[in-house]
Design an enzyme around this catalytic site. Sequence first.
Site, PDB file in Angstrom:
ATOM      1  N   CYS A 259     -16.589   8.272   1.986  1.00 49.59           N
ATOM      2  CA  CYS A 259     -15.231   7.786   1.731  1.00 49.59           C
ATOM      3  C   CYS A 259     -14.321   8.900   1.199  1.00 49.59           C
ATOM      4  O   CYS A 259     -14.787   9.847   0.557  1.00 49.59           O
ATOM      5  CB  CYS A 259     -15.256   6.659   0.717  1.00 49.59           C
TER       6      CYS A 259
ATOM      7  N   GLU B  61     -12.250   8.780  -1.258  1.00 48.63           N
ATOM      8  CA  GLU B  61     -12.261   8.853  -2.729  1.00 48.63           C
ATOM      9  C   GLU B  61     -13.392   9.776  -3.200  1.00 48.63           C
ATOM     10  O   GLU B  61     -13.225  10.550  -4.142  1.00 48.63           O
ATOM     11  CB  GLU B  61     -12.473   7.466  -3.345  1.00 48.63           C
TER      12      GLU B  61
ATOM     13  N   CYS C  90     -13.507   0.533  -1.475  1.00 45.50           N
ATOM     14  CA  CYS C  90     -14.649  -0.299  -1.086  1.00 45.50           C
ATOM     15  C   CYS C  90     -15.555  -0.514  -2.299  1.00 45.50           C
ATOM     16  O   CYS C  90     -15.389   0.119  -3.347  1.00 45.50           O
ATOM     17  CB  CYS C  90     -15.412   0.363   0.063  1.00 45.50           C
TER      18      CYS C  90
ATOM     19  N   CYS D 158     -17.221   2.661  -3.663  1.00 45.14           N
ATOM     20  CA  CYS D 158     -16.282   3.524  -4.382  1.00 45.14           C
ATOM     21  C   CYS D 158     -15.920   2.941  -5.743  1.00 45.14           C
ATOM     22  O   CYS D 158     -15.691   3.681  -6.695  1.00 45.14           O
ATOM     23  CB  CYS D 158     -15.027   3.769  -3.559  1.00 45.14           C
TER      24      CYS D 158
HETATM   25 ZN   LIG Z   1     -15.304   3.719  -0.358  1.00 36.40          ZN
END
Ligand SMILES: [Zn+2]
Length: 145
Positions: free
Chosen positions: A60, A62, A102, A105
């Site tokens: 991801c 992040e 998500c 994360c």
């Molecule tokens: Zn994520």
Amino acid sequence: MKRPVKLSKADKELIAAATAAIRQRYRDDWQEVGAALRTRAGKIFTGVNLDAYLGRMAVCAEAVALGRAVVDLGDAGIETIVAVRHPPPYEKDQTIAVVSPCGACRELIFDYDPQARVIVPNGTSPGVVAIADLLPNKYSRGAEG
Ligand SMILES: [Zn+2]
């Protein structure tokens, strides 16, 4: 969940940084999400997601932003973090908009700063919530609390 609070000028700058990152690096099916975080000392780091042919290797945006911060500064905390999604070319609305982190994360952000602020979608304009509000009953390995 508590109601999101309004964005500050600094929050809008963070959204702009995440937007600039994905606008620059967008690749259909590969890089579609940008992220930006501000450390406790005020430094901004950006990231884009790394999609992968082998899906479980995807990372991801992040996490990429956090990785860049940790490489440069070590554990510097996360004052605020945001992710934005760049639509694929076939979507009619080409607005780059804030998306929620998500579940994985959320865990990651909490692990690195339990006091982090997170910019999330909130009707017509994004708002800010505490990471703890996005992750009730966070995973714990046991008695460590
Ligand atoms: Zn994520």
